[in-house]
Design an enzyme around this catalytic site. Sequence first.
Site, PDB file in Angstrom:
ATOM      1  N   ASP A 113      -7.654  -5.143   0.871  1.00  0.00           N
ATOM      2  CA  ASP A 113      -8.358  -5.778  -0.245  1.00  0.00           C
ATOM      3  C   ASP A 113      -8.083  -7.276  -0.332  1.00  0.00           C
ATOM      4  OD1 ASP A 113      -9.522  -3.385  -1.405  1.00  0.00           O
ATOM      5  OD2 ASP A 113      -7.480  -2.838  -1.959  1.00  0.00           O
TER       6      ASP A 113
ATOM      7  N   HIS B 217       0.854  -1.185   0.000  1.00  0.00           N
ATOM      8  CA  HIS B 217       0.000   0.000   0.000  1.00  0.00           C
ATOM      9  C   HIS B 217       0.890   1.236   0.000  1.00  0.00           C
ATOM     10  CE1 HIS B 217      -3.121   2.875   1.062  1.00  0.00           C
ATOM     11  NE2 HIS B 217      -4.019   1.929   0.905  1.00  0.00           N
TER      12      HIS B 217
END
Length: 371
Positions: free
Chosen positions: A308, A257
């Site tokens: 996710d 990320h």
Amino acid sequence: MSTTKGLEGIVAAESKISSIINDQLTYVGYTIDDLAEHASFEEVVFLLWFKRLPNKNELAKFDEELFENMTISNAIVEHFKSYDIHNVHPMAALRTAISLLGLYDSEADDMSDEANNRKAIRLQAKVAAIVSAFSRIRDGKEVVQPKKGLSYAANFLYMLNGKEPIDLEVEAINKALVLHADHELNASTFTARVCVATLSDIYSGITSAISALKGPLHGGANEAVMNMLLEIGEVDNAIPYIKDKMANKEKIMGMGHRVYKTGDPRAKHLKKMSKELTARHGMEKWYEMSIKIEDYIKEEKGLPANVDFYSASVYHSLGIKHDLYTPIFAMSRFSGWIAHILEQYENNRLIRPRAEYVGPQNQVYVDINKR
């Protein structure tokens, strides 16, 4: 004039809603770990909008207001039935439905705080009804109305499937909604703030945010993760598949990320839910496959899983169709988008950055006959 590609590292606004400091995500100062373990999604929505947790009476009133608005007009239902619904992505349908809601709302252009708060309730309530109605209409089923006494998370699953969910399923969706509710100035939230900074209405702001979330580099990542797991098929195929992807320099969705250096603090909560849900529904291989992939990429690339990655197997084990993953993300993120829109209205200034020109210069117009 200095530039930063993708505005990475640029501070574009002050906010009291959420923060990411030293890899810790907080909502109004409460850590995501604290909220994910203890709070209902309704409490988190109230927190993001009003900057404090509700007391018992306030929460009961808020729950009631959400329930009373958790239906959609026949115009929206007929709209879904009017086009080739099997060839429409749910995010496109959601984007259009929210825009339609604005057409039917007599308060759409009323910019008073009171009207905006009422519209906020309507939007947050109706998004759950819209996503579930779209899914059922597409499957040739009747739209299910919400059931009094159920939580927001439980009612979404009830309207989606037509039966009351078990406690573990409600817990999983509630955690997913809490974890996705806000994330500082992500792409869709920034889009919403840019839109309403022109003093456009809240429906325009939400519609623009949905459009940004629709992209695979933002909201579509969890759907891509599940597609990858299905392509792998079996646990023993996981590492050879990932090695091949890495050899071809292909992106592995759901890993790493931009704003977290040591790992996404939200991922561990959905990792736990993935383990419990896949075991409950006899789908352990999706969790085991995910663990193998995460461990391998963490070792090889130093990239841990993000939120996710495990939300994919959570939703799959709940029997949710894969193209609904991003709309469910949106359903949660409505709470954060609305919080940021209301905050932008409170102390508004038009958002208008500059661009550094890098094209040709000193050109002279040439008549078309001489070109």
